[in-house]
Design a protein around this motif. Sequence first.
Motif, PDB file in Angstrom:
ATOM      1  N   LEU A 118      -5.597   3.059  34.888  1.00 32.16           N
ATOM      2  CA  LEU A 118      -6.778   2.245  35.135  1.00 32.16           C
ATOM      3  C   LEU A 118      -7.749   3.026  36.013  1.00 32.16           C
ATOM      4  N   VAL A 119      -9.001   3.112  35.593  1.00 29.66           N
ATOM      5  CA  VAL A 119     -10.048   3.778  36.372  1.00 29.66           C
ATOM      6  C   VAL A 119     -11.117   2.738  36.689  1.00 29.66           C
ATOM      7  N   VAL A 120     -11.452   2.606  37.985  1.00 32.31           N
ATOM      8  CA  VAL A 120     -12.452   1.636  38.428  1.00 32.31           C
ATOM      9  C   VAL A 120     -13.483   2.353  39.284  1.00 32.31           C
ATOM     10  N   ALA A 121     -14.756   2.230  38.912  1.00 29.54           N
ATOM     11  CA  ALA A 121     -15.850   2.815  39.690  1.00 29.54           C
ATOM     12  C   ALA A 121     -16.572   1.690  40.410  1.00 29.54           C
ATOM     13  N   ARG A 122     -16.625   1.799  41.748  1.00 32.41           N
ATOM     14  CA  ARG A 122     -17.301   0.790  42.576  1.00 32.41           C
ATOM     15  C   ARG A 122     -17.981   1.487  43.739  1.00 32.41           C
ATOM     16  N   ASP A 123     -19.221   1.138  43.983  1.00 36.12           N
ATOM     17  CA  ASP A 123     -19.952   1.645  45.142  1.00 36.12           C
ATOM     18  C   ASP A 123     -19.878   3.171  45.245  1.00 36.12           C
ATOM     19  N   GLU A 124     -20.155   3.854  44.150  1.00 36.48           N
ATOM     20  CA  GLU A 124     -20.177   5.320  44.098  1.00 36.48           C
ATOM     21  C   GLU A 124     -18.836   5.958  44.442  1.00 36.48           C
ATOM     22  N   CYS A 125     -17.769   5.221  44.268  1.00 35.40           N
ATOM     23  CA  CYS A 125     -16.413   5.727  44.500  1.00 35.40           C
ATOM     24  C   CYS A 125     -15.610   5.464  43.223  1.00 35.40           C
ATOM     25  N   VAL A 126     -14.909   6.469  42.750  1.00 37.44           N
ATOM     26  CA  VAL A 126     -14.106   6.320  41.537  1.00 37.44           C
ATOM     27  C   VAL A 126     -12.638   6.364  41.935  1.00 37.44           C
ATOM     28  N   GLU A 127     -11.942   5.247  41.740  1.00 34.02           N
ATOM     29  CA  GLU A 127     -10.528   5.156  42.072  1.00 34.02           C
ATOM     30  C   GLU A 127      -9.746   4.949  40.788  1.00 34.02           C
ATOM     31  N   ALA A 128      -8.490   5.381  40.807  1.00 35.67           N
ATOM     32  CA  ALA A 128      -7.664   5.244  39.610  1.00 35.67           C
ATOM     33  C   ALA A 128      -6.201   5.134  39.978  1.00 35.67           C
ATOM     34  N   LEU A 129      -5.454   4.537  39.080  1.00 35.39           N
ATOM     35  CA  LEU A 129      -4.001   4.613  39.121  1.00 35.39           C
ATOM     36  C   LEU A 129      -3.616   5.665  38.106  1.00 35.39           C
ATOM     37  N   ALA A 130      -2.664   6.507  38.489  1.00 35.02           N
ATOM     38  CA  ALA A 130      -2.267   7.603  37.616  1.00 35.02           C
ATOM     39  C   ALA A 130      -0.771   7.828  37.731  1.00 35.02           C
ATOM     40  N   VAL A 131      -0.185   8.321  36.667  1.00 37.99           N
ATOM     41  CA  VAL A 131       1.205   8.770  36.698  1.00 37.99           C
ATOM     42  C   VAL A 131       1.147  10.283  36.862  1.00 37.99           C
ATOM     43  N   ILE A 132       1.816  10.755  37.919  1.00 38.32           N
ATOM     44  CA  ILE A 132       1.734  12.171  38.286  1.00 38.32           C
ATOM     45  C   ILE A 132       3.140  12.702  38.551  1.00 38.32           C
ATOM     46  N   ALA A 133       3.413  13.909  38.073  1.00 41.14           N
ATOM     47  CA  ALA A 133       4.690  14.562  38.355  1.00 41.14           C
ATOM     48  C   ALA A 133       4.815  14.772  39.859  1.00 41.14           C
ATOM     49  N   ASP A 134       6.042  14.649  40.373  1.00 38.55           N
ATOM     50  CA  ASP A 134       6.275  14.737  41.814  1.00 38.55           C
ATOM     51  C   ASP A 134       5.802  16.063  42.404  1.00 38.55           C
ATOM     52  N   ASP A 135       5.990  17.184  41.703  1.00 40.94           N
ATOM     53  CA  ASP A 135       5.542  18.471  42.245  1.00 40.94           C
ATOM     54  C   ASP A 135       4.023  18.536  42.327  1.00 40.94           C
ATOM     55  N   VAL A 136       3.336  17.981  41.351  1.00 41.00           N
ATOM     56  CA  VAL A 136       1.871  17.941  41.380  1.00 41.00           C
ATOM     57  C   VAL A 136       1.401  17.013  42.497  1.00 41.00           C
ATOM     58  N   SER A 137       2.077  15.873  42.652  1.00 38.02           N
ATOM     59  CA  SER A 137       1.737  14.929  43.718  1.00 38.02           C
ATOM     60  C   SER A 137       1.867  15.585  45.087  1.00 38.02           C
ATOM     61  N   ASN A 138       2.914  16.371  45.288  1.00 34.02           N
ATOM     62  CA  ASN A 138       3.091  17.098  46.554  1.00 34.02           C
ATOM     63  C   ASN A 138       1.952  18.079  46.779  1.00 34.02           C
ATOM     64  N   ASN A 139       1.537  18.791  45.741  1.00 32.79           N
ATOM     65  CA  ASN A 139       0.411  19.724  45.865  1.00 32.79           C
ATOM     66  C   ASN A 139      -0.885  18.991  46.191  1.00 32.79           C
ATOM     67  N   LEU A 140      -1.086  17.823  45.573  1.00 34.18           N
ATOM     68  CA  LEU A 140      -2.286  17.028  45.866  1.00 34.18           C
ATOM     69  C   LEU A 140      -2.276  16.558  47.314  1.00 34.18           C
ATOM     70  N   ALA A 141      -1.115  16.149  47.811  1.00 34.42           N
ATOM     71  CA  ALA A 141      -0.996  15.687  49.193  1.00 34.42           C
ATOM     72  C   ALA A 141      -1.331  16.799  50.178  1.00 34.42           C
ATOM     73  N   GLN A 142      -1.036  18.043  49.811  1.00 31.69           N
ATOM     74  CA  GLN A 142      -1.331  19.189  50.663  1.00 31.69           C
ATOM     75  C   GLN A 142      -2.741  19.732  50.449  1.00 31.69           C
ATOM     76  N   GLY A 143      -3.459  19.151  49.486  1.00 32.89           N
ATOM     77  CA  GLY A 143      -4.832  19.588  49.220  1.00 32.89           C
ATOM     78  C   GLY A 143      -4.931  20.849  48.381  1.00 32.89           C
ATOM     79  N   THR A 144      -3.838  21.237  47.729  1.00 32.48           N
ATOM     80  CA  THR A 144      -3.870  22.409  46.860  1.00 32.48           C
ATOM     81  C   THR A 144      -3.796  21.959  45.410  1.00 32.48           C
ATOM     82  N   GLU A 145      -4.291  22.782  44.517  1.00 29.10           N
ATOM     83  CA  GLU A 145      -4.255  22.489  43.086  1.00 29.10           C
ATOM     84  C   GLU A 145      -4.754  21.083  42.778  1.00 29.10           C
ATOM     85  N   ASN A 146      -5.982  20.781  43.194  1.00 33.01           N
ATOM     86  CA  ASN A 146      -6.484  19.422  43.016  1.00 33.01           C
ATOM     87  C   ASN A 146      -7.606  19.300  41.987  1.00 33.01           C
TER      88      ASN A 146
END
Length: 162
Positions: A118-146
């Motif tokens: 689900l992707v919802v755009a509100r007030d110039e902000c785009v938020e979404a629910l996504a299914v992400i592999a755990d290794d990719v999620s860890n990289n996103l949390a660290q701000g790498t490979e985003n």
Amino acid sequence: MSIVDADTDVVRLGCGSHSLLFGNDLAANDIWQHEQLREGWPWLPTDRLNELTPPSLSLHRLGAIALDKGCYPGQEIVARLHYRGGNKRHLCHVLLSAVVASGTELRRSDREFVRLLLVVARDECVEALAVIADDVSNNLAQGTENTSDEGIVVQLVNSWPD
């Protein structure tokens, strides 16, 4: 607690503070989607039905998965993934740098990077629910490979692992 309330010409179906309103005199009301997105209630686009397992949608935290009850479609797979640690993808709440369609699969280095639900755009902000592999999620949390191959920047807000 879910409620159903019919007041005059408005019918309200709700889950706590976020409700879906039906009625003739209502403007477009997608606030309920935004609230459910932030709480991690997955809504699947039609083209993503039957593709994801309940554990990858993190349904355990909503009480939607029973590991000790009789047979239901997919129960053996769910239990096997749980007890053998086979589930490597989970539901995440993310911010996106641009609006994309719900159900889009973002790729990175020619492999699945983020599968948007689900992707919802509100007030110039785009938020979404996504299914992400755990290794990719860890990289996103660290701000790498985003950044995806399509140039969409993905920022992790929350995740619901096992």
